[in-house]
Design a protein around this motif. Structure first.
Motif, short mmCIF file in Angstrom:
data_model
loop_
_atom_site.label_atom_id
_atom_site.label_comp_id
_atom_site.label_asym_id
_atom_site.label_seq_id
_atom_site.Cartn_x
_atom_site.Cartn_y
_atom_site.Cartn_z
N GLY A 251 29.77 -42.81 27.41
CA GLY A 251 30.53 -42.32 28.54
C GLY A 251 30.86 -40.84 28.46
N TRP A 252 31.93 -40.46 29.11
CA TRP A 252 32.32 -39.07 29.29
C TRP A 252 33.25 -38.61 28.18
CZ3 TRP A 252 31.35 -42.62 32.88
CH2 TRP A 252 30.58 -42.27 34.00
N ASP A 253 33.14 -37.35 27.81
CA ASP A 253 34.14 -36.70 26.97
C ASP A 253 35.13 -36.03 27.93
OD1 ASP A 253 35.67 -35.02 25.38
OD2 ASP A 253 34.02 -34.50 24.05
N ILE A 254 36.19 -36.75 28.26
CA ILE A 254 37.10 -36.27 29.30
C ILE A 254 37.82 -35.00 28.88
CG2 ILE A 254 39.13 -36.85 30.69
CD1 ILE A 254 36.55 -38.18 31.56
N ALA A 255 38.10 -34.85 27.59
CA ALA A 255 38.75 -33.62 27.13
C ALA A 255 37.85 -32.42 27.41
CB ALA A 255 39.08 -33.72 25.64
N THR A 256 36.54 -32.57 27.19
CA THR A 256 35.60 -31.49 27.48
C THR A 256 35.54 -31.21 28.98
OG1 THR A 256 34.25 -32.02 25.54
CG2 THR A 256 33.19 -30.77 27.30
N THR A 257 35.58 -32.28 29.78
CA THR A 257 35.56 -32.11 31.23
C THR A 257 36.82 -31.37 31.70
OG1 THR A 257 34.30 -34.16 31.45
CG2 THR A 257 35.39 -33.32 33.44
N GLU A 258 37.97 -31.75 31.17
CA GLU A 258 39.22 -31.06 31.53
C GLU A 258 39.16 -29.59 31.13
OE1 GLU A 258 42.64 -34.50 31.15
OE2 GLU A 258 41.71 -33.75 29.30
N SER A 259 38.62 -29.33 29.95
CA SER A 259 38.52 -27.96 29.48
C SER A 259 37.59 -27.13 30.36
CB SER A 259 38.01 -27.94 28.03
OG SER A 259 37.82 -26.62 27.58
N ALA A 260 36.45 -27.74 30.77
CA ALA A 260 35.50 -27.02 31.63
C ALA A 260 36.12 -26.70 32.99
CB ALA A 260 34.23 -27.85 31.80
N LEU A 261 36.88 -27.63 33.54
CA LEU A 261 37.55 -27.37 34.81
C LEU A 261 38.58 -26.26 34.66
CD1 LEU A 261 38.03 -31.05 36.05
CD2 LEU A 261 36.72 -29.27 37.24
N ARG A 262 39.27 -26.26 33.55
CA ARG A 262 40.31 -25.26 33.33
C ARG A 262 39.72 -23.86 33.09
NH1 ARG A 262 42.41 -27.64 29.54
NH2 ARG A 262 41.49 -26.53 27.76
N GLN A 263 38.67 -23.78 32.29
CA GLN A 263 38.15 -22.48 31.89
C GLN A 263 37.14 -21.91 32.88
OE1 GLN A 263 36.72 -22.66 27.85
NE2 GLN A 263 38.56 -23.68 27.09
N ALA A 264 36.24 -22.76 33.40
CA ALA A 264 35.22 -22.26 34.32
C ALA A 264 35.73 -22.14 35.75
CB ALA A 264 33.99 -23.18 34.29
N VAL A 265 36.76 -22.91 36.10
CA VAL A 265 37.32 -22.95 37.46
C VAL A 265 36.18 -23.05 38.48
CG1 VAL A 265 39.00 -21.93 39.04
CG2 VAL A 265 39.12 -21.43 36.59
N PRO A 266 35.39 -24.12 38.43
CA PRO A 266 34.25 -24.23 39.34
C PRO A 266 34.70 -24.42 40.78
CG PRO A 266 34.60 -26.31 38.20
CD PRO A 266 35.55 -25.31 37.58
N ARG A 267 33.83 -24.02 41.70
CA ARG A 267 34.13 -24.22 43.12
C ARG A 267 34.23 -25.71 43.42
NH1 ARG A 267 36.70 -22.33 47.46
NH2 ARG A 267 35.65 -22.86 49.41
N LEU A 268 33.30 -26.49 42.85
CA LEU A 268 33.38 -27.94 42.99
C LEU A 268 32.77 -28.60 41.77
CD1 LEU A 268 30.37 -29.25 43.81
CD2 LEU A 268 30.94 -28.34 46.04
N ALA A 269 33.04 -29.89 41.62
CA ALA A 269 32.46 -30.70 40.55
C ALA A 269 31.76 -31.90 41.19
CB ALA A 269 33.54 -31.17 39.58
N TYR A 270 30.53 -32.14 40.76
CA TYR A 270 29.76 -33.27 41.26
C TYR A 270 29.69 -34.33 40.16
CZ TYR A 270 25.61 -36.03 42.48
OH TYR A 270 24.74 -37.07 42.74
N LEU A 271 30.24 -35.52 40.42
CA LEU A 271 30.34 -36.56 39.41
C LEU A 271 29.82 -37.89 39.96
CD1 LEU A 271 33.98 -35.86 38.13
CD2 LEU A 271 31.83 -35.00 37.15
N ILE A 272 29.24 -38.69 39.06
CA ILE A 272 28.78 -40.05 39.40
C ILE A 272 29.51 -41.01 38.46
CG2 ILE A 272 26.76 -41.51 39.80
CD1 ILE A 272 25.02 -38.99 39.56
N PRO A 273 30.75 -41.38 38.78
CA PRO A 273 31.56 -42.17 37.84
C PRO A 273 31.24 -43.66 37.85
CG PRO A 273 32.83 -41.68 39.79
CD PRO A 273 31.53 -40.96 39.96
N ASP A 274 30.56 -44.15 38.88
CA ASP A 274 30.28 -45.58 39.00
C ASP A 274 28.83 -45.87 38.66
OD1 ASP A 274 32.86 -46.77 40.29
OD2 ASP A 274 32.44 -44.93 41.43
N PHE A 275 28.59 -46.41 37.44
CA PHE A 275 27.25 -46.75 36.98
C PHE A 275 26.35 -45.52 37.07
CE2 PHE A 275 29.06 -50.48 39.31
CZ PHE A 275 29.63 -51.04 38.18
N HIS A 276 26.80 -44.54 36.34
CA HIS A 276 26.23 -43.19 36.32
C HIS A 276 24.71 -43.21 36.25
CE1 HIS A 276 24.91 -39.57 34.02
NE2 HIS A 276 25.70 -38.97 34.90
#
Length: 507
Positions: A251-276
């Motif tokens: 699965g996902w490393d949510i801490a890494t995802t949180e860090s990427a959102l915080r540091q990169a400040v992306p315009r948007l995030a594209y995720l497939i959380p259901d049966f990726h």
């Protein structure tokens, strides 16, 4: 829009006319950057003659569709720097491309990609050539039972006749189908009204509309790695910069995802959380809430792909991702879905759920390229959705049987491979134990199996060549035969993969 939510924008005129030295954008938006092209090419060091090797690689990429036609190639000096080779090598390479018809020059505007007369891109010809002769394991999409289709067409014939005297243009989609999709969200735990639904020509169309409205060239977009290839390609074509976060077998490393959102400040995030797609992982409920909070703090839009959400084979489906948002935070979540994986890709029916204001702005953008979906397809989709409580359980039972047949065949013929049975979705993410997926896919085509290596799902070249995505959407006997052929191809020995003959189109 509610306070604190990201604001949509239609364009980025302030940057569209600026061409930087990597060529991410120019006044036409049709320039290929030097670093972007260099990442697709082999290292010319040690290859003689290097210019001919580079020219052959570029022409193969054009034929394969990975470099578009009528795109300006990087300046010779810039590409030479990116490749760490001489300018004379690149000059000779471009000369050879022009001589062979894969490029042409415009006075004062550089060198542009072309196609020799009589040639067709490999991705197209291989698609046509293999569609009838090879077992298709490149497209994870089930067919629709014939009688189901016949019955539904008979049901909608009178309704279709009622539309014959109307113009037939519906940029938002037919009211009845919008209401049915909204009701689907509401029954899953996310209160939705039809005004929050925009019907599209599949989920890929929905994503492309969102990228076009909310993003401009050079914007950062957070994506999973690996991810859906067509979504990644849409972002590359929009000249967006991807920031990747890993998804592993667990699965996902949510801490890494949180860090990427915080540091990169992306315009948007594209995720497939259901049966990726392609790993098959299902994001836990608590992790969804964490991602939502992190996106709200960074001001990033979330684009949630729920195309596979209904295909829960081993665990019950949960509420939509946006249902976990805190009060007032759900407006920055855009949910996209389609009927391609649950019913039939031939319908080309998808949708997105967003705020009413954003739906209006997206519909206005849609009209510039697509006046609206086909009335026939939408009526057919509505008839099938009305029967979903009967059709979907049958589909899930069928997929369970086909998944069992595929795993049994792999265990028998290729026991050295490993995988984790996914709790839902349409495919296995198989570990081959060594980086031979591209070579195997090349050789398997000679044995009548069309499959794509894991590298097509990576955000960067060279990743996941030890992986194959193997769908279980074909009949059980077909899957067993496909595995037998792949085992024979592997036993026959794998040559170096050919850069020019591989298809590059998956679903």
């Amino acid at each position: 829009m509610a306070d604190g939510q990201p604001s949509p924008r239609v364009g980025s005129a302030d940057r569209a006319g600026q061409a930087d030295r990597t060529g991410r954008a120019d006044r036409t938006g049709r320039t290929l950057g030097s670093r972007q092209l260099a990442a697709l090419l082999p290292d010319p060091a040690g290859v003689r003659p290097a210019y001919r090797h580079l020219a052959q690689s570029i022409s193969a990429l054009i034929l394969d569709g990975r470099i578009a036609l009528h795109v300006r190639l990087p300046a010779e000096r810039e590409l030479a720097t990116a490749l760490r080779t001489s300018r004379a090598t690149v000059t000779a390479c471009y000369d050879l491309l022009r001589e062979s018809g894969y490029a042409h020059s415009r006075q004062g505007s550089g060198t542009w990609t072309a196609l020799p007369e009589g040639r067709t891109p490999t991705g197209v010809t291989r698609l046509l050539a293999t569609e009838d002769t090879a077992i298709d394991l490149a497209r994870a999409a089930p067919g629709l039972p014939r009688q189901t289709l016949v019955d539904a067409l008979g049901q909608i014939a009178p309704q279709l006749a009622e539309h014959a005297d109307t113009p037939g243009y519906h940029p938002y989609g037919l009211d009845g189908l919008r209401a049915a999709v909204a009701d689907r969200f509401t029954r899953r735990g996310l209160a939705t009204v039809p005004e929050q639904i925009l019907l599209t020509s599949g989920a890929q169309h929905a994503l492309t509309l969102v990228l076009g409205l909310l993003c401009g060239p050079g914007d950062r977009v957070l994506v999973e790695n690996p991810s859906y290839p067509n979504a990644l390609d849409a972002m590359r074509r929009a000249r967006l910069r991807t920031v990747s976060v890993p998804v592993t077998d667990t699965g996902w490393d949510i801490a890494t995802t949180e860090s990427a959102l915080r540091q990169a400040v992306p315009r948007l995030a594209y995720l497939i959380p259901d049966f990726h797609n392609p790993t098959g992982c299902l994001m836990p409920e608590d992790e969804r809430a964490r991602v939502l909070r992190a996106a709200q703090r960074s001001g990033s839009w979330l684009v949630i792909d729920e195309t596979l959400a209904d295909l829960a084979l081993d665990v019950p489906g949960g509420p939509p991702f946006a249902a976990h948002a805190a009060p007032g935070a759900g407006g920055q979540v855009i949910t996209i879905g389609s009927m391609s994986k649950t019913h039939w890709g031939g319908l080309r029916i998808g949708w997105l759920r967003a705020s009413g204001q954003l739906v209006t702005e997206l519909a206005a953008q849609r009209v510039a390229t697509d006046m609206g979906g086909a009335v026939l397809d939408q009526l057919l989709a509505l008839a099938l959705l009305e029967r979903a409580d009967d059709l979907l359980p049958r589909r899930i039972g069928q997929l369970r049987g086909q998944r069992a047949a595929l795993t049994a065949a792999l265990a028998e013929h290729l026991p050295q491979w490993s995988w984790r049975p996914p709790p839902g979705g349409l495919s296995l993410w198989v570990d081959l134990g060594e980086p031979v997926a591209l070579a195997l896919a090349d050789r398997a085509l000679d044995y009548g199996v069309w499959i794509e290596g894991g590298a097509h799902f990576g955000t960067d070249p060279g990743l996941f060549d030890q992986r194959l995505r193997i769908p279980y959407t074909a009949p059980a006997d077909t899957l067993r035969e496909a595995v037998r052929r792949m085992a024979a191809a592997l036993a026959d020995g794998l040559p170096a993969p050919s850069a020019g003959r591989r298809p590059h189109w998956v679903a």
